[in-house]
Design an enzyme around this catalytic site. Sequence first.
Site, PDB file in Angstrom:
ATOM      1  N   ARG A 150      45.291 -46.715 -24.774  1.00 51.11           N
ATOM      2  CA  ARG A 150      44.991 -47.145 -23.406  1.00 51.11           C
ATOM      3  C   ARG A 150      44.190 -46.040 -22.717  1.00 51.11           C
ATOM      4  O   ARG A 150      44.699 -45.296 -21.895  1.00 51.11           O
ATOM      5  CB  ARG A 150      46.287 -47.456 -22.641  1.00 51.11           C
ATOM      6  CG  ARG A 150      47.072 -48.591 -23.255  1.00 51.11           C
ATOM      7  CD  ARG A 150      48.347 -48.896 -22.491  1.00 51.11           C
ATOM      8  NE  ARG A 150      48.092 -49.617 -21.247  1.00 51.11           N
ATOM      9  CZ  ARG A 150      49.049 -49.959 -20.386  1.00 51.11           C
ATOM     10  NH1 ARG A 150      50.308 -49.660 -20.642  1.00 51.11           N
ATOM     11  NH2 ARG A 150      48.758 -50.611 -19.275  1.00 51.11           N
TER      12      ARG A 150
ATOM     13  N   ASP B 293      49.566 -60.126 -20.247  1.00 48.48           N
ATOM     14  CA  ASP B 293      50.962 -59.858 -19.873  1.00 48.48           C
ATOM     15  C   ASP B 293      51.875 -61.064 -20.103  1.00 48.48           C
ATOM     16  O   ASP B 293      53.099 -60.921 -20.065  1.00 48.48           O
ATOM     17  CB  ASP B 293      51.045 -59.427 -18.402  1.00 48.48           C
ATOM     18  CG  ASP B 293      50.345 -58.105 -18.164  1.00 48.48           C
ATOM     19  OD1 ASP B 293      50.161 -57.354 -19.128  1.00 48.48           O
ATOM     20  OD2 ASP B 293      49.974 -57.842 -17.014  1.00 48.48           O
TER      21      ASP B 293
ATOM     22  N   CYS C 150      53.810 -48.535 -20.764  1.00 45.22           N
ATOM     23  CA  CYS C 150      54.132 -49.233 -22.011  1.00 45.22           C
ATOM     24  C   CYS C 150      53.176 -48.806 -23.125  1.00 45.22           C
ATOM     25  O   CYS C 150      51.990 -48.596 -22.890  1.00 45.22           O
ATOM     26  CB  CYS C 150      53.999 -50.738 -21.803  1.00 45.22           C
ATOM     27  SG  CYS C 150      55.250 -51.420 -20.718  1.00 45.22           S
TER      28      CYS C 150
ATOM     29  N   LYS D 144      54.198 -56.630  -9.145  1.00 50.23           N
ATOM     30  CA  LYS D 144      54.296 -55.242  -9.628  1.00 50.23           C
ATOM     31  C   LYS D 144      52.920 -54.572  -9.692  1.00 50.23           C
ATOM     32  O   LYS D 144      52.754 -53.453  -9.208  1.00 50.23           O
ATOM     33  CB  LYS D 144      54.932 -55.231 -11.017  1.00 50.23           C
ATOM     34  CG  LYS D 144      54.698 -53.947 -11.799  1.00 50.23           C
ATOM     35  CD  LYS D 144      55.188 -54.077 -13.223  1.00 50.23           C
ATOM     36  CE  LYS D 144      54.668 -52.987 -14.127  1.00 50.23           C
ATOM     37  NZ  LYS D 144      53.337 -53.225 -14.681  1.00 50.23           N
ATOM     38  N   ASN D 145      51.956 -55.248 -10.305  1.00 55.85           N
ATOM     39  CA  ASN D 145      50.679 -54.567 -10.539  1.00 55.85           C
ATOM     40  C   ASN D 145      49.839 -54.423  -9.270  1.00 55.85           C
ATOM     41  O   ASN D 145      48.869 -53.667  -9.266  1.00 55.85           O
ATOM     42  CB  ASN D 145      49.905 -55.247 -11.672  1.00 55.85           C
ATOM     43  CG  ASN D 145      50.557 -54.950 -13.020  1.00 55.85           C
ATOM     44  OD1 ASN D 145      51.375 -54.038 -13.127  1.00 55.85           O
ATOM     45  ND2 ASN D 145      50.219 -55.726 -14.041  1.00 55.85           N
TER      46      ASN D 145
ATOM     47  N   ARG E 279      61.408 -52.045 -15.121  1.00 50.68           N
ATOM     48  CA  ARG E 279      60.152 -51.572 -14.533  1.00 50.68           C
ATOM     49  C   ARG E 279      59.397 -52.711 -13.867  1.00 50.68           C
ATOM     50  O   ARG E 279      58.537 -52.458 -13.021  1.00 50.68           O
ATOM     51  CB  ARG E 279      59.252 -50.956 -15.623  1.00 50.68           C
ATOM     52  CG  ARG E 279      59.704 -49.590 -16.088  1.00 50.68           C
ATOM     53  CD  ARG E 279      58.620 -48.931 -16.937  1.00 50.68           C
ATOM     54  NE  ARG E 279      57.319 -49.253 -16.394  1.00 50.68           N
ATOM     55  CZ  ARG E 279      56.304 -49.763 -17.072  1.00 50.68           C
ATOM     56  NH1 ARG E 279      56.397 -49.975 -18.356  1.00 50.68           N
ATOM     57  NH2 ARG E 279      55.162 -50.027 -16.496  1.00 50.68           N
TER      58      ARG E 279
HETATM   59  N1  EPU Z   1      40.163 -49.708 -21.111  1.00 53.64           N
HETATM   60  C1  EPU Z   1      39.291 -48.774 -21.611  1.00 53.64           C
HETATM   61  N2  EPU Z   1      38.947 -47.719 -20.821  1.00 53.64           N
HETATM   62  C2  EPU Z   1      39.418 -47.570 -19.553  1.00 53.64           C
HETATM   63  C3  EPU Z   1      40.310 -48.527 -19.053  1.00 53.64           C
HETATM   64  C4  EPU Z   1      40.672 -49.590 -19.856  1.00 53.64           C
HETATM   65  O1  EPU Z   1      38.833 -48.867 -22.743  1.00 53.64           O
HETATM   66  O2  EPU Z   1      39.054 -46.590 -18.888  1.00 53.64           O
HETATM   67  C5  EPU Z   1      40.544 -50.873 -21.954  1.00 53.64           C
HETATM   68  C6  EPU Z   1      42.037 -50.920 -22.242  1.00 53.64           C
HETATM   69  O3  EPU Z   1      42.370 -50.147 -23.361  1.00 53.64           O
HETATM   70  C7  EPU Z   1      42.261 -52.410 -22.447  1.00 53.64           C
HETATM   71  C8  EPU Z   1      41.279 -53.043 -21.480  1.00 53.64           C
HETATM   72  O4  EPU Z   1      40.307 -52.048 -21.198  1.00 53.64           O
HETATM   73  O5  EPU Z   1      41.923 -52.786 -23.750  1.00 53.64           O
HETATM   74  C9  EPU Z   1      41.876 -53.524 -20.187  1.00 53.64           C
HETATM   75  O6  EPU Z   1      42.625 -52.484 -19.571  1.00 53.64           O
HETATM   76  P1  EPU Z   1      42.868 -52.396 -18.015  1.00 53.64           P
HETATM   77  O7  EPU Z   1      42.319 -51.111 -17.513  1.00 53.64           O
HETATM   78  O8  EPU Z   1      42.433 -53.655 -17.349  1.00 53.64           O
HETATM   79  O9  EPU Z   1      44.445 -52.284 -17.952  1.00 53.64           O
HETATM   80  P2  EPU Z   1      45.290 -51.410 -17.014  1.00 53.64           P
HETATM   81  O10 EPU Z   1      44.641 -51.356 -15.652  1.00 53.64           O
HETATM   82  O11 EPU Z   1      45.666 -50.120 -17.629  1.00 53.64           O
HETATM   83  C10 EPU Z   1      46.624 -53.397 -16.016  1.00 53.64           C
HETATM   84  C11 EPU Z   1      48.077 -53.729 -15.895  1.00 53.64           C
HETATM   85  C12 EPU Z   1      48.632 -54.144 -17.244  1.00 53.64           C
HETATM   86  C13 EPU Z   1      47.817 -55.306 -17.765  1.00 53.64           C
HETATM   87  C14 EPU Z   1      46.328 -54.941 -17.824  1.00 53.64           C
HETATM   88  C15 EPU Z   1      45.441 -56.092 -18.233  1.00 53.64           C
HETATM   89  C16 EPU Z   1      48.754 -52.216 -14.153  1.00 53.64           C
HETATM   90  C17 EPU Z   1      49.533 -51.016 -13.765  1.00 53.64           C
HETATM   91  N3  EPU Z   1      48.797 -52.557 -15.428  1.00 53.64           N
HETATM   92  O12 EPU Z   1      46.583 -52.279 -16.908  1.00 53.64           O
HETATM   93  O13 EPU Z   1      49.941 -54.574 -16.995  1.00 53.64           O
HETATM   94  O14 EPU Z   1      48.258 -55.634 -19.073  1.00 53.64           O
HETATM   95  O15 EPU Z   1      45.903 -54.492 -16.512  1.00 53.64           O
HETATM   96  O16 EPU Z   1      45.549 -57.125 -17.339  1.00 53.64           O
HETATM   97  O17 EPU Z   1      48.154 -52.880 -13.313  1.00 53.64           O
HETATM   98  C18 EPU Z   1      52.150 -55.074 -17.551  1.00 53.64           C
HETATM   99  O18 EPU Z   1      52.288 -55.481 -16.381  1.00 53.64           O
HETATM  100  O19 EPU Z   1      53.028 -55.273 -18.448  1.00 53.64           O
HETATM  101  C19 EPU Z   1      50.943 -54.361 -17.914  1.00 53.64           C
HETATM  102  C20 EPU Z   1      50.845 -53.662 -19.027  1.00 53.64           C
END
Ligand code: EPU
Length: 429
Positions: free
Chosen positions: A121, A305, A116, A22-23, A397
């Site tokens: 975030r 996750d 979610c 998915k990701n 999802r």
């Molecule tokens: N963060 C910031 N600023 C940013 C971006 C992130 O402070 O600009 C913080 C976030 O709040 C969090 C940490 O950095 O505490 C990591 O966030 P990250 O950006 O890595 O997460 P994401 O890219 O929004 C993806 C996956 C998530 C998964 C996380 C961590 C996707 C679409 N989502 O989210 O997947 O939990 O990486 O591995 O790729 C899921 O599949 O259930 C899911 C939520």
Amino acid sequence: MEKLMIAGGDPLKGTVRISGAKNSAVALIPATILADSPVTIEGLPDISDVLLLKGLLEEIGGKVNFSDEEMTVDPSLMISMPLPNGKVKKLRASYYLMGAMLGRFKKAVIGLPGGCHLGPRPIDQHIKGFEALGANVTNEQGAIYLRADELHGARIYLDVVSVGATINIMLAAVRAKGRTVIENAAKEPEIIDVATLLTNMGAKIKGAGTDVIRIDGVESLHGCRHTIIPDRIEAGTFMIMGATVGQGMLIDNVIPQHLESLTAKLREMGVNVESGDDQIYVEPGPNPLKAVDIKTLVYPGFPTDLQQPFTTLLTKAAGSSMVTDTIYGARFKHIDELRRMNANIKVEGRTAIINGPIQLQGAKVKASDLRAGAALVIAELLADGVTEVTGLEHIDRGYSNLVEKLTGLGATVWRESLTKEEVEHLKNI
Ligand code: EPU
């Protein structure tokens, strides 16, 4: 609206084939915007996020064919249509449209992403990256406006290791002028997958999968064919099921190296795990499960996750276990629901403390987010009696053909439509 019904206690046995990640999918699909000719992605999962993104590409003029897990996107007639509302609000990954549209059109308007609710975030690191590449970024009434006369390479240090920011900056930088260096980049396998697609499209990227990624911008990108990596989180969810209610489960189409942190923890608990080339075999060990502690970390640490599904498993372990989430400190909405099923868990700050072993009892529970849903499905499989889970739209999802896969393993599981009263009740809680 539907609910998922499971009669717990059936032993699961046999082979389950894992779908595409998915990701990765949610980044690969927007990445096709950057090409000038058709891109085909094979092995996509059958999940609602993929369908939403297909619709979004069509809204901006893309021609998209999707059948049998294969999507072909012809991006040649796409335009930089503003997407302030609608489908963009329904998924987190719509933020990848920002990087991809900025890279191709030098401008984009994208509504702030949904997804979610796991606590705050922010996307400040994405925006910092776009600005460093020369974009002017403003937030106007809940939509992000990005404009650049020209994108140029830059050195960008991420203050927080972020999967989304790393991929988004890569998307914008592949067609920028000159060299971009992303420092303190995330190293998740999904980042390598996106870099592989972009490289097949003609991009010049080095270092994906390490914490320094170098991108030399190119004038244009072309179509190609790409096969997505398997979903390590879906695979991990089935491994956790195999560790308890399993009587020998073969998880097929998986990259075992992506699951080393989970494999190590399962073995520490006393579960038998055997890894092959692209398969993992899991069965409960001869002794009762041992309590363990986990702390979620960026890859290759224990994935956030899988924290929620793993918590359910720990209710079966003898003793006291601790689960600490350093990525999303508030990702504990599943705990109240597990308690309703008789679990003995308390939350202190970013840590859940689980005391076991406990026999979970069937109850009516609600999935508040995708992985909470996975945690509850595992709980249902372990529980006495019939359990029903609402909030199925979250599970849909991220888990492709879940009912079919569980049925194939021997579970008694089915979907039922919610009654009018149940729909009203859910609206009021
Ligand atoms: N963060 C910031 N600023 C940013 C971006 C992130 O402070 O600009 C913080 C976030 O709040 C969090 C940490 O950095 O505490 C990591 O966030 P990250 O950006 O890595 O997460 P994401 O890219 O929004 C993806 C996956 C998530 C998964 C996380 C961590 C996707 C679409 N989502 O989210 O997947 O939990 O990486 O591995 O790729 C899921 O599949 O259930 C899911 C939520």
